[in-house]
Write an enzyme that holds these catalytic residues in place. Structure first.
Site, PDB file in Angstrom:
ATOM      1  N   MET A  99     -15.240  22.063  -9.200  1.00 31.99           N
ATOM      2  CA  MET A  99     -13.868  21.655  -8.889  1.00 31.99           C
ATOM      3  C   MET A  99     -13.396  20.850 -10.086  1.00 31.99           C
ATOM      4  O   MET A  99     -13.255  19.621 -10.027  1.00 31.99           O
ATOM      5  CB  MET A  99     -13.857  20.842  -7.589  1.00 31.99           C
ATOM      6  CG  MET A  99     -14.020  21.740  -6.356  1.00 31.99           C
ATOM      7  SD  MET A  99     -14.617  20.851  -4.907  1.00 31.99           S
ATOM      8  CE  MET A  99     -16.364  20.880  -5.236  1.00 31.99           C
TER       9      MET A  99
ATOM     10  N   ASP B 107     -21.629  20.320  -5.475  1.00 34.45           N
ATOM     11  CA  ASP B 107     -20.197  20.118  -5.697  1.00 34.45           C
ATOM     12  C   ASP B 107     -19.959  19.263  -6.930  1.00 34.45           C
ATOM     13  O   ASP B 107     -20.323  18.089  -6.957  1.00 34.45           O
ATOM     14  CB  ASP B 107     -19.579  19.440  -4.474  1.00 34.45           C
ATOM     15  CG  ASP B 107     -19.514  20.386  -3.287  1.00 34.45           C
ATOM     16  OD1 ASP B 107     -18.863  21.438  -3.414  1.00 34.45           O
ATOM     17  OD2 ASP B 107     -20.128  20.073  -2.255  1.00 34.45           O
TER      18      ASP B 107
ATOM     19  N   GLY C  72     -16.209  15.588   1.501  1.00 35.66           N
ATOM     20  CA  GLY C  72     -16.917  16.106   2.660  1.00 35.66           C
ATOM     21  C   GLY C  72     -16.325  15.505   3.923  1.00 35.66           C
ATOM     22  O   GLY C  72     -15.530  14.561   3.874  1.00 35.66           O
ATOM     23  N   GLY C  73     -16.713  16.059   5.069  1.00 32.12           N
ATOM     24  CA  GLY C  73     -16.382  15.459   6.353  1.00 32.12           C
ATOM     25  C   GLY C  73     -14.969  15.695   6.852  1.00 32.12           C
ATOM     26  O   GLY C  73     -14.533  15.023   7.780  1.00 32.12           O
TER      27      GLY C  73
ATOM     28  N   ASP D  74     -16.289  27.113   2.821  1.00 36.64           N
ATOM     29  CA  ASP D  74     -16.699  25.744   2.491  1.00 36.64           C
ATOM     30  C   ASP D  74     -15.673  24.775   3.065  1.00 36.64           C
ATOM     31  O   ASP D  74     -14.491  24.832   2.699  1.00 36.64           O
ATOM     32  CB  ASP D  74     -16.773  25.626   0.961  1.00 36.64           C
ATOM     33  CG  ASP D  74     -17.271  24.278   0.476  1.00 36.64           C
ATOM     34  OD1 ASP D  74     -17.624  23.415   1.298  1.00 36.64           O
ATOM     35  OD2 ASP D  74     -17.299  24.098  -0.763  1.00 36.64           O
TER      36      ASP D  74
ATOM     37  N   MET E  50     -17.153  17.602  -9.277  1.00 32.73           N
ATOM     38  CA  MET E  50     -15.739  17.199  -9.245  1.00 32.73           C
ATOM     39  C   MET E  50     -15.431  16.301 -10.434  1.00 32.73           C
ATOM     40  O   MET E  50     -16.260  15.467 -10.806  1.00 32.73           O
ATOM     41  CB  MET E  50     -15.432  16.439  -7.954  1.00 32.73           C
ATOM     42  CG  MET E  50     -15.829  17.197  -6.703  1.00 32.73           C
ATOM     43  SD  MET E  50     -15.261  16.350  -5.221  1.00 32.73           S
ATOM     44  CE  MET E  50     -16.096  17.297  -3.943  1.00 32.73           C
TER      45      MET E  50
ATOM     46  N   MET F 142     -11.913  28.232   0.598  1.00 27.78           N
ATOM     47  CA  MET F 142     -11.969  26.839   1.049  1.00 27.78           C
ATOM     48  C   MET F 142     -11.324  26.719   2.429  1.00 27.78           C
ATOM     49  O   MET F 142     -10.197  27.193   2.637  1.00 27.78           O
ATOM     50  CB  MET F 142     -11.241  25.911   0.070  1.00 27.78           C
ATOM     51  CG  MET F 142     -11.912  25.753  -1.286  1.00 27.78           C
ATOM     52  SD  MET F 142     -13.616  25.174  -1.252  1.00 27.78           S
ATOM     53  CE  MET F 142     -13.460  23.590  -0.407  1.00 27.78           C
TER      54      MET F 142
ATOM     55  N   SER G  31     -24.477  21.540   1.519  1.00 24.49           N
ATOM     56  CA  SER G  31     -23.830  20.841   0.405  1.00 24.49           C
ATOM     57  C   SER G  31     -24.452  19.457   0.258  1.00 24.49           C
ATOM     58  O   SER G  31     -24.336  18.619   1.160  1.00 24.49           O
ATOM     59  CB  SER G  31     -22.333  20.703   0.671  1.00 24.49           C
ATOM     60  OG  SER G  31     -21.809  19.708  -0.192  1.00 24.49           O
TER      61      SER G  31
ATOM     62  N   HIS H 168     -20.497  24.684  -7.358  1.00 29.58           N
ATOM     63  CA  HIS H 168     -19.059  24.809  -7.066  1.00 29.58           C
ATOM     64  C   HIS H 168     -18.302  23.851  -7.986  1.00 29.58           C
ATOM     65  O   HIS H 168     -18.302  22.640  -7.766  1.00 29.58           O
ATOM     66  CB  HIS H 168     -18.865  24.461  -5.582  1.00 29.58           C
ATOM     67  CG  HIS H 168     -17.449  24.468  -5.104  1.00 29.58           C
ATOM     68  ND1 HIS H 168     -17.081  23.921  -3.895  1.00 29.58           N
ATOM     69  CD2 HIS H 168     -16.301  24.957  -5.649  1.00 29.58           C
ATOM     70  CE1 HIS H 168     -15.776  24.067  -3.719  1.00 29.58           C
ATOM     71  NE2 HIS H 168     -15.277  24.686  -4.771  1.00 29.58           N
TER      72      HIS H 168
ATOM     73  N   HIS I 136     -25.995  23.970  -2.297  1.00 31.30           N
ATOM     74  CA  HIS I 136     -24.600  23.942  -2.756  1.00 31.30           C
ATOM     75  C   HIS I 136     -24.344  22.612  -3.460  1.00 31.30           C
ATOM     76  O   HIS I 136     -24.521  21.538  -2.877  1.00 31.30           O
ATOM     77  CB  HIS I 136     -23.665  24.113  -1.557  1.00 31.30           C
ATOM     78  CG  HIS I 136     -22.221  24.227  -1.905  1.00 31.30           C
ATOM     79  ND1 HIS I 136     -21.634  25.402  -2.327  1.00 31.30           N
ATOM     80  CD2 HIS I 136     -21.231  23.308  -1.898  1.00 31.30           C
ATOM     81  CE1 HIS I 136     -20.354  25.194  -2.552  1.00 31.30           C
ATOM     82  NE2 HIS I 136     -20.073  23.925  -2.315  1.00 31.30           N
TER      83      HIS I 136
END
Ligand code: DX5
Ligand code: ZN
Length: 216
Positions: free
Chosen positions: A67, A34, A145-146, A176, A36, A138, A7, A65, A32
């Site tokens: 979101m 992300d 992240g993290g 993920d 958002m 998920m 990601s 992905h 990947h």
């Protein structure tokens, strides 16, 4: 075959091209990405022009992905910007609109994915399973992240693996959130074949070794 999808949320955005070009030699399978919107999740990341730019330099397929709320509005733009897999969230709209988003994605020649958040039951994917090329479970609350891996998602993963094997064996099953060498192995044991890894990948001193360990 187990696939790794780093990601880029955890990449160095100043050096995004360098970090993306490094992934194929490190034996990653997908990039990947992300997306958002600050509504579906409390964070804003990247959008359509950045996906298009990444596409120009990425030797690997883009696993995008989304979101975002009401993703149907943007399916065409993301497909045309170069997504190879486009994943929407089951929680992001009414079922009829989720169905339309998956159908539109496939009609545009892109692989269609459906994701479920931790609090969403496995059953939410069932009405859509035959329309999907990928299901994404998920293992953290989407947005950042993290975060720590939620091991309690494993029964859901296993249940969905059973349905995929019965009804749509070509469909990939991705996880993920909080994936590292240890938790990634647990996901594989419970049926995942695509592992997204953000912080673990980009913090790793040797991502190729990380990759090989999870594929072994
Ligand atoms: C979170 C994103 C993830 C994130 C994973 O909402 O969907 O793809 O980058 O990061 P790690 O692997 O650090 O949990
Ligand atoms: Zn993601």
């Amino acid at each position: 075959m187990i696939k790794l999808a780093p990601s880029i949320l955890s990449a160095d955005f100043v050096n995004l091209e360098r970090d993306i070009r490094a992934l194929a030699p490190q034996e990653a399978d997908y990039v990947h990405v992300d997306v958002m919107d600050g509504c579906f999740v409390p964070n804003i990341t990247i959008g359509i022009p950045v996906v298009a730019a990444i596409k120009r330099i990425s030797p690997l397929p883009l696993d995008v992905h989304l979101m975002i709320e009401r993703p149907l509005r943007y399916v065409e733009d993301f497909c045309r910007s170069g997504a190879d897999i486009l994943t929407v969230h089951a929680e992001a709209d009414l079922p009829a609109n989720i169905r339309a988003a998956l159908e539109k994605t496939r009609a545009l020649g892109v692989r269609a994915g459906l994701s479920v958040k931790p609090n969403t039951r496995a059953e939410a994917v069932l009405p859509f399973l035959e329309l999907c090329d990928l299901i994404l479970v998920m293992t953290v609350e989407p947005g950042f992240g993290g975060q720590s891996f939620m091991a309690d998602m494993m029964p859901k993963l296993k249940t969905i693996r059973g349905w995929i094997d019965e009804r749509n064996p070509g469909c990939e099953l991705e996880v993920d959130g909080g994936v590292n060498e240890k938790t990634g192995r647990i996901c594989v044991e419970n049926g995942a074949n695509v592992l997204v890894a953000g912080s673990a990948w980009f913090k790793s001193a040797d991502p190729a070794a990380f990759c090989r360990a999870l594929k072994a």
